[in-house]
Design an enzyme around this catalytic site. Structure first.
Site, PDB file in Angstrom:
ATOM      1  N   GLY A  65      56.386   2.996   8.117  1.00  0.00           N
ATOM      2  CA  GLY A  65      57.480   2.141   7.659  1.00  0.00           C
ATOM      3  C   GLY A  65      58.296   1.617   8.816  1.00  0.00           C
ATOM      4  O   GLY A  65      57.765   0.970   9.720  1.00  0.00           O
ATOM      5  N   GLU A 140      65.313  10.479  11.741  1.00  0.00           N
ATOM      6  CA  GLU A 140      64.628  10.682  10.467  1.00  0.00           C
ATOM      7  C   GLU A 140      65.130  11.900   9.699  1.00  0.00           C
ATOM      8  O   GLU A 140      64.940  11.967   8.480  1.00  0.00           O
ATOM      9  CB  GLU A 140      63.122  10.810  10.704  1.00  0.00           C
ATOM     10  CG  GLU A 140      62.481   9.579  11.317  1.00  0.00           C
ATOM     11  CD  GLU A 140      62.588   8.360  10.431  1.00  0.00           C
ATOM     12  OE1 GLU A 140      62.275   8.468   9.228  1.00  0.00           O
ATOM     13  OE2 GLU A 140      63.007   7.303  10.932  1.00  0.00           O
TER      14      GLU A 140
END
Length: 241
Positions: A65, A140
């Site tokens: 992504g 993340e």
């Protein structure tokens, strides 16, 4: 890199309609039940996956992504790869801070079980494994426990099989969203805007960079068309498209 041979319907023109009122990269307080991760937390994660392995050994990250178009750390090599057993999906919800709001929450990409996924493999600089992984985890996994924790996977790249670190959805996390049709996902992506931008921008950048790398994702391609169609219906009713 392969040239983009397909013409996306979703474009910077569409993205420009959906701008955040306040742009900020600052991390807000973590949601209830979560805590902000520390460097010690990230080093513990590194130890879990790499143990006593030599930091100068090859270390690969599999991006599916936003890491494709906005890598979190330095790298010295990039390859395309195919991961079996996992697929790219808008299944991480609901995002009401970074790319969404309470009124229109966003859905983020994660890897979900089943199928396959084409993505990018990044090799970290030799000897800088820990430094780069900490930067990656800070982006993340800024809050713990993570709804999409890291996982080691095997990715096919040409004749090679490469062990790489990536992020897969925890279906038991409470943030796992499933069962939505493409039309319902497009409804979400065409409206959600947060402090770091819109979901339309996120989708545009992901599809654009995949196509530039010669990686076509039919699901995302259909979504970009549907999202553009919805944005046009709201903002361009008085003009020809």
């Amino acid at each position: 890199m392969a040239r983009n041979k397909r013409q996306m319907r979703l474009s910077p023109r569409h993205v420009a309609y959906l701008q955040p009122e306040i742009v900020s990269e600052d991390l807000p307080p973590p949601p209830e039940g979560m805590h902000q991760a520390s460097e010690a937390d990230h080093r513990a994660t590194i130890a879990k996956f790499f143990g006593d392995a030599d930091p100068s050994d090859e270390t690969w990250i599999f991006a599916y992504g936003s890491l494709i178009w906005k890598p979190a750390c330095d790298y010295v090599e990039i390859r395309t790869g195919l991961l079996h057993g996992w697929h790219r999906a808008f299944c991480l919800g609901w995002n009401n801070r970074f790319r969404g709001s309470e009124e229109n929450p966003g859905l983020m990409l994660a890897l979900d079980r089943g199928g396959a996924c084409k993505g990018a493999l990044y090799r970290l600089p030799p000897g800088r494994r820990d430094e780069c992984l900490i930067k990656l985890f800070e982006r993340e996994m800024s809050w713990l426990p993570s709804a999409f924790p890291p996982r080691m996977v095997t990715v096919r790249s040409g004749e090679r099989k490469i062990n790489a670190l990536t992020f897969c959805i925890d279906r038991n996390s409470g943030r796992y969203i499933s069962g939505l049709s493409e039309a319902e996902i497009a409804d979400v992506l065409a409206k959600a805007v947060g402090s770091r931008g819109s979901m339309a921008d996120y989708l545009f950048a992901t599809v654009e960079h995949l196509e530039q790398m010669g990686l076509h994702d039919p699901h995302l391609w259909r979504l970009q068309n549907l999202v553009a169609e919805r944005i046009e219906a709201v903002y361009e009713t008085d003009r020809e498209v």
